[in-house]
Write a protein that holds these residues in place. Structure first.
Motif, PDB file in Angstrom:
ATOM      1  N   TYR A  39      49.254 -64.560 156.942  1.00 17.21           N
ATOM      2  CA  TYR A  39      48.035 -65.345 156.738  1.00 17.21           C
ATOM      3  C   TYR A  39      47.336 -65.613 158.069  1.00 17.21           C
ATOM      4  O   TYR A  39      46.104 -65.583 158.158  1.00 17.21           O
ATOM      5  CB  TYR A  39      48.363 -66.679 156.058  1.00 17.21           C
ATOM      6  CG  TYR A  39      48.455 -66.594 154.562  1.00 17.21           C
ATOM      7  CD1 TYR A  39      47.403 -66.111 153.797  1.00 17.21           C
ATOM      8  CD2 TYR A  39      49.595 -67.021 153.887  1.00 17.21           C
ATOM      9  CE1 TYR A  39      47.481 -66.044 152.421  1.00 17.21           C
ATOM     10  CE2 TYR A  39      49.692 -66.965 152.507  1.00 17.21           C
ATOM     11  CZ  TYR A  39      48.628 -66.466 151.778  1.00 17.21           C
ATOM     12  OH  TYR A  39      48.709 -66.404 150.411  1.00 17.21           O
ATOM     13  N   ARG A  44      48.122 -70.720 153.513  1.00 21.47           N
ATOM     14  CA  ARG A  44      48.613 -70.417 154.859  1.00 21.47           C
ATOM     15  C   ARG A  44      49.329 -71.622 155.468  1.00 21.47           C
ATOM     16  O   ARG A  44      50.445 -71.499 155.988  1.00 21.47           O
ATOM     17  CB  ARG A  44      47.439 -70.005 155.751  1.00 21.47           C
ATOM     18  CG  ARG A  44      47.851 -69.825 157.207  1.00 21.47           C
ATOM     19  CD  ARG A  44      46.665 -69.737 158.141  1.00 21.47           C
ATOM     20  NE  ARG A  44      47.133 -69.661 159.531  1.00 21.47           N
ATOM     21  CZ  ARG A  44      46.320 -69.647 160.579  1.00 21.47           C
ATOM     22  NH1 ARG A  44      45.015 -69.684 160.414  1.00 21.47           N
ATOM     23  NH2 ARG A  44      46.827 -69.597 161.811  1.00 21.47           N
ATOM     24  N   THR A  50      45.615 -62.329 159.276  1.00 21.76           N
ATOM     25  CA  THR A  50      44.433 -61.924 158.506  1.00 21.76           C
ATOM     26  C   THR A  50      43.396 -63.031 158.388  1.00 21.76           C
ATOM     27  O   THR A  50      42.370 -62.839 157.722  1.00 21.76           O
ATOM     28  CB  THR A  50      44.848 -61.490 157.094  1.00 21.76           C
ATOM     29  OG1 THR A  50      45.475 -62.598 156.434  1.00 21.76           O
ATOM     30  CG2 THR A  50      45.805 -60.317 157.151  1.00 21.76           C
ATOM     31  N   GLY A  51      43.644 -64.174 159.010  1.00 21.74           N
ATOM     32  CA  GLY A  51      42.705 -65.278 158.912  1.00 21.74           C
ATOM     33  C   GLY A  51      42.581 -65.838 157.507  1.00 21.74           C
ATOM     34  O   GLY A  51      41.525 -66.382 157.144  1.00 21.74           O
ATOM     35  N   SER A  52      43.615 -65.703 156.700  1.00 23.18           N
ATOM     36  CA  SER A  52      43.639 -66.215 155.310  1.00 23.18           C
ATOM     37  C   SER A  52      42.514 -65.640 154.470  1.00 23.18           C
ATOM     38  O   SER A  52      42.013 -66.291 153.556  1.00 23.18           O
ATOM     39  CB  SER A  52      43.555 -67.753 155.292  1.00 23.18           C
ATOM     40  OG  SER A  52      44.521 -68.329 156.113  1.00 23.18           O
ATOM     41  N   LYS A  53      42.122 -64.426 154.745  1.00 23.80           N
ATOM     42  CA  LYS A  53      41.017 -63.811 154.005  1.00 23.80           C
ATOM     43  C   LYS A  53      41.496 -62.893 152.886  1.00 23.80           C
ATOM     44  O   LYS A  53      40.683 -62.369 152.127  1.00 23.80           O
ATOM     45  CB  LYS A  53      40.123 -63.039 154.957  1.00 23.80           C
ATOM     46  CG  LYS A  53      39.443 -63.923 156.006  1.00 23.80           C
ATOM     47  CD  LYS A  53      38.438 -63.157 156.833  1.00 23.80           C
ATOM     48  CE  LYS A  53      37.828 -64.024 157.925  1.00 23.80           C
ATOM     49  NZ  LYS A  53      37.131 -65.206 157.399  1.00 23.80           N
ATOM     50  N   LEU A  54      42.812 -62.657 152.802  1.00 20.68           N
ATOM     51  CA  LEU A  54      43.349 -61.778 151.776  1.00 20.68           C
ATOM     52  C   LEU A  54      44.321 -62.543 150.895  1.00 20.68           C
ATOM     53  O   LEU A  54      44.903 -63.547 151.302  1.00 20.68           O
ATOM     54  CB  LEU A  54      44.068 -60.583 152.420  1.00 20.68           C
ATOM     55  CG  LEU A  54      43.229 -59.692 153.346  1.00 20.68           C
ATOM     56  CD1 LEU A  54      44.093 -58.625 153.979  1.00 20.68           C
ATOM     57  CD2 LEU A  54      42.064 -59.066 152.591  1.00 20.68           C
ATOM     58  N   ARG A  79      37.389 -70.380 146.918  1.00 19.86           N
ATOM     59  CA  ARG A  79      38.584 -69.535 147.044  1.00 19.86           C
ATOM     60  C   ARG A  79      39.121 -69.520 148.473  1.00 19.86           C
ATOM     61  O   ARG A  79      40.325 -69.513 148.705  1.00 19.86           O
ATOM     62  CB  ARG A  79      38.252 -68.126 146.572  1.00 19.86           C
ATOM     63  CG  ARG A  79      39.464 -67.325 146.119  1.00 19.86           C
ATOM     64  CD  ARG A  79      39.038 -66.101 145.340  1.00 19.86           C
ATOM     65  NE  ARG A  79      38.487 -66.469 144.043  1.00 19.86           N
ATOM     66  CZ  ARG A  79      37.300 -66.074 143.585  1.00 19.86           C
ATOM     67  NH1 ARG A  79      36.526 -65.295 144.328  1.00 19.86           N
ATOM     68  NH2 ARG A  79      36.886 -66.448 142.398  1.00 19.86           N
ATOM     69  N   ARG A  80      38.230 -69.545 149.446  1.00 22.43           N
ATOM     70  CA  ARG A  80      38.653 -69.530 150.861  1.00 22.43           C
ATOM     71  C   ARG A  80      39.460 -70.780 151.208  1.00 22.43           C
ATOM     72  O   ARG A  80      40.375 -70.734 152.038  1.00 22.43           O
ATOM     73  CB  ARG A  80      37.417 -69.441 151.757  1.00 22.43           C
ATOM     74  CG  ARG A  80      36.395 -70.536 151.464  1.00 22.43           C
ATOM     75  CD  ARG A  80      35.153 -70.451 152.306  1.00 22.43           C
ATOM     76  NE  ARG A  80      34.157 -71.397 151.841  1.00 22.43           N
ATOM     77  CZ  ARG A  80      33.231 -71.933 152.616  1.00 22.43           C
ATOM     78  NH1 ARG A  80      33.175 -71.620 153.902  1.00 22.43           N
ATOM     79  NH2 ARG A  80      32.349 -72.776 152.113  1.00 22.43           N
ATOM     80  N   ARG A  92      42.269 -71.471 165.327  1.00 20.54           N
ATOM     81  CA  ARG A  92      40.934 -71.013 164.942  1.00 20.54           C
ATOM     82  C   ARG A  92      40.115 -72.066 164.197  1.00 20.54           C
ATOM     83  O   ARG A  92      38.895 -71.980 164.154  1.00 20.54           O
ATOM     84  CB  ARG A  92      41.040 -69.771 164.051  1.00 20.54           C
ATOM     85  CG  ARG A  92      41.953 -68.671 164.583  1.00 20.54           C
ATOM     86  CD  ARG A  92      41.399 -68.000 165.810  1.00 20.54           C
ATOM     87  NE  ARG A  92      40.221 -67.213 165.513  1.00 20.54           N
ATOM     88  CZ  ARG A  92      39.497 -66.579 166.441  1.00 20.54           C
ATOM     89  NH1 ARG A  92      39.827 -66.678 167.722  1.00 20.54           N
ATOM     90  NH2 ARG A  92      38.434 -65.882 166.102  1.00 20.54           N
ATOM     91  N   ARG A 124      43.053 -70.350 149.941  1.00 19.22           N
ATOM     92  CA  ARG A 124      43.805 -69.421 150.787  1.00 19.22           C
ATOM     93  C   ARG A 124      44.253 -70.101 152.078  1.00 19.22           C
ATOM     94  O   ARG A 124      45.364 -69.876 152.566  1.00 19.22           O
ATOM     95  CB  ARG A 124      42.954 -68.186 151.102  1.00 19.22           C
ATOM     96  CG  ARG A 124      42.729 -67.247 149.930  1.00 19.22           C
ATOM     97  CD  ARG A 124      42.267 -65.893 150.434  1.00 19.22           C
ATOM     98  NE  ARG A 124      41.882 -65.017 149.335  1.00 19.22           N
ATOM     99  CZ  ARG A 124      40.637 -64.721 149.002  1.00 19.22           C
ATOM    100  NH1 ARG A 124      39.634 -65.218 149.695  1.00 19.22           N
ATOM    101  NH2 ARG A 124      40.382 -63.902 147.993  1.00 19.22           N
ATOM    102  N   LYS A 125      43.375 -70.905 152.641  1.00 19.77           N
ATOM    103  CA  LYS A 125      43.753 -71.637 153.858  1.00 19.77           C
ATOM    104  C   LYS A 125      44.948 -72.553 153.589  1.00 19.77           C
ATOM    105  O   LYS A 125      45.879 -72.644 154.402  1.00 19.77           O
ATOM    106  CB  LYS A 125      42.570 -72.470 154.352  1.00 19.77           C
ATOM    107  CG  LYS A 125      41.497 -71.684 155.078  1.00 19.77           C
ATOM    108  CD  LYS A 125      41.861 -71.507 156.541  1.00 19.77           C
ATOM    109  CE  LYS A 125      40.683 -70.978 157.340  1.00 19.77           C
ATOM    110  NZ  LYS A 125      41.056 -70.768 158.756  1.00 19.77           N
TER     111      LYS A 125
END
Length: 824
Positions: free
Chosen positions: A564, A589, A567-571, A581-582, A690, A585-586
Motif C-alpha cells: 500500500y 493501508r 502504490t500510494g494506496s491507489k490499487l 473509495r480513495r 506523503r 484504501r488509505k
C-alpha cells in the motif's frame, strides 16, 4: 539471469499469498506449480532445485501438526511465557469486560468494511423524537445559563422540578420501573441538545443516566433493590450520585483506601449483619443534592463472618443520605461551571448487607461491575456534551464571522480567520460522528471499552480546540461575561471535560492502545489465554493454532503495509463511490501498518510496552483516527452521500491521515529498538511520509459552509438548540444569518455612497434620511438597513455592570456583617 528466476517466483508467490492471506498449503501448492513452470521454461536447474528444497524445508514440517508442535511451537511457548506481560486481576477483568466491535477490524490489517456499512442507520423511535421536540426543547427555552452560572450557581428550582417531572433522570430506566426506557442513542441526543445551551444542565441530567446507582442496579441489583429504588430514581424522588474518586485514588480506582468492615450493627431498629464504612470521596457530581449515594470501597471480613476470605475486594453499595455518620452537602466550584459537585465523607457508617448492590452475592465484584458500566457511561455523556457544544460553536461562530465586519469586510473572509473556521467545522463534523458512533454501539448491545475511551478523549480534545478557535474569532465578545455571552462558560468548562473519568493524558497514553492492542487484536488475547491453560496438551494445541495464525497475520500485514505504501494506496478493492473509495484504501493501508507496528512492539518489548507510554500514546492516536475516520464515513453513507458535505468529509479525512502519519513517524523515529524502527519505517513509508494537512483551498470551502445557509450547515447543526429567544443569544445570532446576507448588497451600495461622499451626513439615521432623499436606497431598503444595524448590534454587543452587581451575595452579606460588628 535465469538463476534468479526461481527465487523471484518464490518471492512473488509468497507476497501474493501473504497479501491475500492464503493458507500455508495453498502457498506450498502455488509455489510448487511456479517452480515446475520455471523448470519447464528453462530456468537454471540448480537454482530451481535449491528453491524447491527451501520450500520443502519450510513447508513440510509446518504442515505436519505433530512435527510442527514438537520442533517449533513447544520452544516458542516456553519463550512466550517468559515475555508474556503479567496481568493483574484488575487488568484481566478490564480486558474481559468489554466487547469488540468494528475497532477489531482496524487491528486486523484488512478491515471488513461490509461489517461497518451493514450496521443499521442509527434512528430514534417516534417517542424518543417527541421527547426531544417537546420536553427537551421546552427546558432549553427555560434555561438562562448566565443566571445559572453567575447568579444562582445552580439550576433554578423550576428547572429541577421540570426535569424530575418529565423523567429526565430516568431516561435509561426501563418503563416497567417507571422510567422512559430510551436507547443510548436517545440519551446521546438529549445530552447533546442540553449541552448546546448549558453544560450545567447537561451534566446534571447526564450523570443519573451514566455510571451510577441507576445503571448499576439495572445490571446487577437484586429484584428487591430494583423494585424499590428504580421507580424513585426515575421520577426524581431520589437524586443519585456515585462516590468513586478520592484524594488518594483518582485514575487508579483499584487502589481506593476507603474500606468497609463486616460486622453486626443496628439498622431500622434491628440487629443485622452488615458493613461499617469509612470513606473520603471528592469530585462527586450531584453529591451536594444527592439523596442516594452509590459507593465504591474495599470490603474486609477480619472475623470470617462471611467465609474464609478476609480481603473480599472492591464492593459497591447504596448509602442513603441520612445514614448516620455521612457528611455531605458542601460543594466544589469547578471553573465557573457550577454544576452540583462536592465531597462526601463518612466514618464508621453502618449499612446492612442488603444495601450492597446485587446483595452479598456481588461482594468483591465491584471492579468488574464498574468496568462494564464505565464503558457505557463514557460512551455517552462526555462525547455528547462535547458534540453539542462543538456544533453550537461551529454554527454561531460561522454566523458571527459573517456578521462581524472589519475594514468593510466580514472577518470570516480573512485567511487567518478562515483557517480557524475550517478547524472548527472539521472538528465539529468529526465530533458529531464519533459521539453518535459510540452511542450507536451501546444501542446495539455492545460494551465498547475501546471506542468509549477513543470517543471520550478525542471528542473532549476537539471540543477544547473548537472553544479556543471560537474565542479567538469572537475576540472581546467572547471574554466579556454576561447574559449576551455564549462562549465564555464553554471555554471555562473545556478543561473539566478532559479531566472527568481520568485525565486525557492518562486516557491517551495508557488506555486506548494499551487496552486495544490486547482486546481488539485477533490473536494476542487468544494466545495469552492459550498459554495459561492448565492442561499441557490442550495448552500446546491451542497455542500452536493461535501462534501460527498470528505469524501468518504478521507476515501478511508487513506485505500489505509495504505494498500500500509503494502504490500510494491507489490499487485494491474498496467500498464507497468514486469520491470516497480513495479514503477506504488509505484506511486499509494504515490498518495494515498499525497491525505491523503493534505486533512488532509487543514482540520486542513484551511486558515493558505498558511502561512505554509515549509509544503507546502514538499508536493509540493511529487507532483513534482510524476509528474516527470510519465513523465519519459510516455517517456519510447513512446520510445518503450528500455532495454538499464533501468539503467537511474531505477536511476530516485529510486531517486524520496527516495525524496518522505524524503519529507513525514519531513512534518509529523513537522506537526503543532502533533497527526494528528503521525496518518498520521502510515497510510503512517506502517513499517517505506523503499525507499532508488539509489544504487552504479546502479550508476555504469549509469556512464558507459555516458562513452561509446551506444544507450541509443545517445537517451539521442538527440536534442543538437553535431556537431564537431571550435566553439563547447564540440562537438569535444564528437566526440572523440569512437576513444579514440578503441585506449585504444594499449595505454595499449604501457604504459606497458614503465613501464617495455622495452622502455627507455623519449620524447613521441622518445618513439613511439623506440616502433615501437622494435616491440611493428605497424606503424598503432603509428598513432593511435599520434591521441589519439592530441585528449587528445585538451580535457584537457585550454586557456591563455596576460594581456591586459583580460581588457575590455571600460576599456582600459577609462584608455587611463585618461592618456592623466594627460599628458595634
Amino acid at each position: 539471469m535465469t538463476f534468479a528466476v526461481p527465487f523471484l517466483a518464490l518471492l512473488l508467490i509468497g507476497a501474493f499469498c501473504a497479501y491475500h492471506r492464503l493458507r500455508l498449503p495453498v502457498w506450498a501448492g502455488l509455489t510448487a506449480v511456479a517452480l515446475a513452470a520455471c523448470w519447464l521454461l528453462g530456468a537454471n536447474p540448480t537454482a530451481t532445485a535449491v528453491a524447491a528444497i527451501l520450500v520443502a524445508v519450510v513447508a513440510v514440517p509446518l504442515m505436519i501438526g505433530p512435527v510442527r508442535r514438537a520442533l517449533v511451537t513447544r520452544p516458542l511457548l516456553g519463550f512466550y511465557t517468559k515475555i508474556l506481560p503479567p496481568l493483574s486481576e484488575t487488568e484481566r477483568v478490564a480486558l474481559e469486560a468489554g466487547t469488540v466491535g468494528f475497532e477489531g477490524e482496524l487491528f486486523s490489517g484488512k478491515p471488513d468494511w461490509n461489517r461497518l456499512l451493514s450496521q443499521p442507520k442509527p434512528t430514534l423511535t417516534a417517542e424518543e423524537q417527541a421527547f426531544l421536540d417537546g420536553p427537551v426543547e421546552e427546558v432549553c427555552r427555560m434555561t438562562n445559563d448566565w443566571e445559572i452560572t453567575h447568579v444562582d450557581a445552580d439550576l433554578p428550582p423550576h428547572i429541577w422540578e421540570y426535569v424530575k417531572k418529565h423523567k429526565f433522570f430516568g431516561m435509561i430506566i426501563p418503563k416497567e420501573y417507571g422510567g422512559l426506557g430510551f436507547s443510548a442513542l436517545a440519551n446521546h441526543k438529549v445530552i447533546q441538545k442540553l449541552a448546546s445551551v448549558s453544560s450545567v444542565l447537561s451534566s446534571t441530567v447526564g450523570v443519573p443516566n451514566s455510571l451510577g446507582p441507576g445503571e448499576l442496579l439495572m445490571h446487577y441489583g437484586t429484584q428487591e433493590q430494583k423494585d424499590y429504588y428504580l421507580p424513585r430514581l426515575a421520577d426524581g424522588r431520589e437524586v443519585p450520585c456515585f462516590g468513586l474518586t478520592g484524594p488518594w485514588a483518582g485514575s487508579d480506582a483499584t487502589s481506593i483506601p476507603d474500606y468497609g468492615i463486616v460486622c453486626e450493627g443496628e439498622w431500622n431498629g434491628q440487629r443485622v449483619l452488615g458493613v461499617k464504612l469509612t470513606f473520603d470521596k471528592r469530585y462527586i457530581t450531584l453529591a451536594p443534592v444527592a439523596t442516594l449515594i452509590g459507593l465504591a470501597f474495599r470490603m474486609y471480613d477480619p472475623d470470617g463472618l462471611l467465609g474464609d476470605k478476609r480481603d473480599i475486594g472492591i464492593t459497591l453499595a447504596l448509602v442513603p443520605r441520612d445514614t448516620p455518620g455521612v457528611e455531605i452537602g458542601r460543594r466544589h466550584f469547578p471553573l465557573n461551571s457550577p454544576f452540583q459537585n462536592g465531597p462526601i465523607h463518612g466514618r464508621e457508617v453502618f449499612i446492612p448487607l442488603s444495601q450492597l448492590i446485587g446483595g452479598p452475592a456481588y461482594a468483591g465484584k465491584g471492579w468488574q461491575m464498574l468496568v462494564e458500566c464505565l464503558s457505557i457511561g463514557r460512551s455517552i455523556t462526555l462525547p455528547s456534551t462535547a458534540s453539542g457544544g462543538g456544533k453550537m460553536g461551529a454554527l454561531v461562530t460561522g454566523a458571527y464571522a459573517r456578521i462581524r465586519k472589519q475594514f468593510g469586510l466580514s472577518v470570516g473572509r480573512f485567511e487567518g480567520v478562515e483557517e480557524a473556521l475550517a478547524r472548527i467545522g472539521g472538528y465539529a463534523y468529526a465530533t458529531s460522528a464519533l459521539a453518535e458512533a459510540a452511542a450507536a454501539a451501546v444501542t446495539r448491545g455492545e460494551l465498547p471499552a475501546v471506542p468509549s475511551t477513543i470517543a471520550k478523549y478525542h471528542c473532549t480534545e476537539m471540543g477544547r480546540e473548537i472553544a479556543k478557535d471560537a474565542m479567538d474569532i469572537h475576540g472581546g465578545k467572547g471574554i466579556i461575561l454576561g447574559p449576551r455571552n455564549y462562549l465564555g462558560r464553554s471555554w471555562q468548562a473545556a478543561p473539566i471535560m478532559i479531566t472527568v473519568e481520568g485525565a486525557n493524558i492518562m486516557t491517551r497514553s495508557l488506555m486506548i492502545f494499551g487496552q486495544g492492542a490486547i482486546l481488539c487484536h485477533p490473536w494476542v488475547l487468544k494466545e495469552m489465554k492459550a498459554a495459561t491453560l492448565p492442561d499441557p496438551r490442550e495448552r500446546l494445541r491451542e497455542f500452536d493454532k493461535n501462534l501460527f495464525g498470528h505469524i501468518g497475520f504478521a507476515i501478511s500485514n508487513a506485505v500489505r503495509s509495504w505494498w500500500y505504501g509503494l502504490t500510494g494506496s491507489k490499487l485494491g478493492a474498496a467500498p464507497g463511490d468514486a469520491y470516497t473509495r480513495r479514503f477506504y484504501r488509505k484506511l486499509d493501508r494504515y490498518s495494515a501498518a498499525l497491525a505491523l507496528c503493534a505486533d512488532t512492539s509487543m514482540l520486542l518489548l513484551g511486558g515493558k510496552l505498558k511502561f512505554k507510554e509515549s509509544l503507546s500514546g502514538r499508536l493509540g492516536d493511529v487507532l483513534s483516527h482510524l476509528y474516527m475516520a470510519s465513523a465519519i464515513l459510516k455517517r456519510y453513507e447513512d446520510q445518503g452521500r450528500p455532495e454538499a458535505d464533501r468539503p467537511l468529509l474531505a477536511w476530516t479525512m485529510f486531517h486524520s491521515f496527516h495525524k496518522i502519519e505524524e503519529a507513525f513517524s514519531a513512534a518509529l523515529r523513537n522506537f526503543p529498538v532502533r533497527p526494528a524502527g528503521w525496518l518498520m519505517w521502510l515497510l510503512v513509508f517506502p517513499w517517505g511520509r506523503r499525507a499532508e494537512a488539509p489544504s487552504d483551498r479546502l479550508g476555504h470551502k469549509v469556512a464558507s459552509l459555516l458562513m452561509s445557509p446551506n444544507e450541509a450547515r443545517d445537517r451539521l447543526g442538527e440536534g442543538v438548540f437553535l431556537t431564537p429567544c431571550a435566553n439563547n443569544p447564540a440562537g438569535r445570532i444564528n437566526g440572523y444569518l440569512q437576513k444579514v446576507i440578503l441585506a449585504e448588497p444594499v449595505e454595499r451600495k449604501f457604504q459606497k455612497a458614503i465613501k464617495s461622499r455622495d452622502i455627507g451626513a455623519l449620524d447613521f439615521n441622518a445618513q439613511l434620511d439623506e440616502a433615501v432623499r437622494e435616491g440611493w436606497i428605497t424606503a424598503d431598503e432603509r428598513r432593511q438597513l435599520e434591521e441589519l444595524r439592530a441585528m449587528t448590534l445585538d451580535t457584537i454587543s457585550v454586557d456591563d455592570f455596576d460594581s456591586e452587581e459583580l460581588r457575590s451575595a455571600g460576599y456582600v452579606l459577609q462584608r455587611l456583617d463585618e461592618r456592623r460588628a466594627q460599628a458595634a
